[in-house]
Motif scaffolding. Structure first.
Motif, PDB file in Angstrom:
ATOM      1  N   TYR A 114       2.597   5.309  -4.692  1.00  0.00           N
ATOM      2  CA  TYR A 114       1.748   6.280  -5.355  1.00  0.00           C
ATOM      3  C   TYR A 114       0.811   5.580  -6.322  1.00  0.00           C
ATOM      4  O   TYR A 114       1.150   4.532  -6.891  1.00  0.00           O
ATOM      5  N   SER A 115      -0.359   6.154  -6.499  1.00  0.00           N
ATOM      6  CA  SER A 115      -1.289   5.629  -7.486  1.00  0.00           C
ATOM      7  C   SER A 115      -0.623   5.681  -8.857  1.00  0.00           C
ATOM      8  O   SER A 115      -0.096   6.712  -9.264  1.00  0.00           O
ATOM      9  N   ARG A 128       0.821  -1.219   0.000  1.00  0.00           N
ATOM     10  CA  ARG A 128       0.000   0.000   0.000  1.00  0.00           C
ATOM     11  C   ARG A 128       0.856   1.272   0.000  1.00  0.00           C
ATOM     12  O   ARG A 128       0.356   2.356  -0.315  1.00  0.00           O
TER      13      ARG A 128
END
Length: 413
Positions: A390-391, A387
């Motif tokens: 960065y996207s 998680r």
């Protein structure tokens, strides 16, 4: 929209049919200290309109070109007719040329029956400021005026940051317990700079965004202090500043101090990353703040781009190993997202060296343990977390166990 301490200068491109709207906006900008270039004000009789427009668009002193988008403007721009058509030829060539993309800002002033903005085709994909709705006009106006200024204010804190780092280095030379002094200093700074009453004792309204520049500065300072401690290899000092219990203000109006830990200094600048960055030519970067502190604010020889990025990554990697002090009703989760991890070219050297029994002694000091088994237990908590990325990024930030296995620790002399 604005950028410098010197008087900002802008040019407004518009269709004659929107003159009243443009004059109102221009007069307001002037009242806010902006030097506005407008053909109605500045184009003299007998002057060549095309030459005037070309000069305004290409003038290096003009920081922004505001394109007032109404139906008439969009139609003339797309058809390349009239003065708007001439400006479109000039502006589009600049946008697709070498001029910084954020110089040209579409201002939505009118929408069609379906609620779609009238925007010329050549700038249809650009981020815009929407002044078409009276209910949101003030919010959008302030957004356009303030976002870049807040980023600029952060850039201007470099001299303050450098003075603080000089102070930290000086204290380390004369005070044996300098880490405790710095920890207390961070606590004091946080409690003063995260409370609006510090700046306006009678303030009745405020938002977290009003304090963004101060929290961004404290975040950077904390990273840089750890970069300094890593530079001098003072792992005892790092342990003290990371395991310290900080009593921090949790209300922007003051009066709500709670215990917390070093992760409270982690800060995500919504103003810069979510509001300002999308309007700039840096919009494709994972992080503008990370890029700024790593690549625009080096202080040699210690605070290099790599040292800053590694220190930020280091703060994430050790986080799970510490039993971090926090209130049972803590207002935020204890974790450190390594904003700058995408700029770290190397792994922190500490982890791979833990194969050495002798080096493990230093790492025991870092983690506050007294045996190899306890060290293994602490490091064993520092696992990879998918998680932490960065996207749109393929890889998450590496963990300590990305570089060494627990059973490899202390196996060499």
């Amino acid at each position: 929209m604005l950028q410098e301490d010197r008087i900002p200068k802008i040019f407004i491109s518009y269709a004659w049919g929107s003159s009243d709207l443009v004059l109102e906006l221009a007069q307001r900008l002037v009242s806010n200290g902006v030097d506005v270039v407008l053909n109605k004000w500045d184009l003299k009789e007998g002057q060549d309109k095309y030459a005037f427009m070309e000069r305004c668009v290409n003038d290096s002193e003009i920081m922004k070109v505001l394109i007032i988008c109404v139906q008439a403007y969009a139609q003339k721009a797309n058809e390349r007719t009239g003065g708007v058509g001439d400006e479109t030829v000039i502006i589009s060539s600049e946008i697709y040329g070498n001029t910084k993309q954020e110089k040209f800002i579409p201002i939505i002033a009118e929408r069609d029956e379906e609620g779609q903005p009238y925007v010329p085709t050549y700038i249809k994909t650009r981020i815009y400021i929407d002044l078409s709705d009276k209910e949101t006009y003030e919010v959008e106006y302030e957004k356009g005026s303030n976002q870049e200024r807040k980023y600029q204010l952060f850039l201007e804190t470099k001299i303050v940051r450098d003075l603080f780092l000089d102070f930290a280095e000086a204290v380390s030379e004369v005070e044996p317990d300098y880490a405790e002094i710095l920890a207390d200093t961070f606590e004091m700074m946080y409690n003063n700079l995260s409370c609006v009453k510090t700046f306006g004792p009678k303030a009745g309204t405020a938002s977290e965004d009003d304090l963004d520049v101060f929290k961004s500065l404290m975040w950077e300072l904390f990273i840089c202090v750890v970069a300094f401690m890593r530079h001098i290899k003072d792992y005892s000092a790092i342990n003290k500043i990371l395991s310290h219990t900080y009593f921090l203000e949790t209300n922007i109006f003051g009066g709500a101090v709670r215990q917390n830990n070093y992760t409270a200094f982690r800060h995500h600048s919504r103003v810069v990353e979510e509001c300002y960055k999308p309007h700039t030519d840096m919009k494709t970067k994972f992080t503008l703040m990370g890029d700024t502190i790593c690549n625009q604010r080096e202080k040699l020889p210690i605070y290099t781009s790599e040292a800053i990025a590694e220190a930020d990554l280091f703060l994430y990697q050790v986080c799970n190993a510490y039993e971090l002090s926090e209130d049972e009703n803590s207002w935020r989760e204890s974790y450190w997202f390594p904003t700058c991890y995408v700029y770290a070219q190397r792994a922190p050297i500490e982890w791979m060296k833990m194969k050495s029994r002798q080096y493990c002694q230093k790492m025991m000091v870092l983690f506050g343990v007294s045996s190899l088994e306890e060290l293994k237990g602490a490091v064993g908590k520092c696992v990879y977390d998918n998680r932490m990325k960065y996207s749109g990024s393929w890889d998450a930030a590496p963990a300590i166990l990305s570089y060494i296995k627990v059973d490899e620790m202390g196996t060499l002399n």
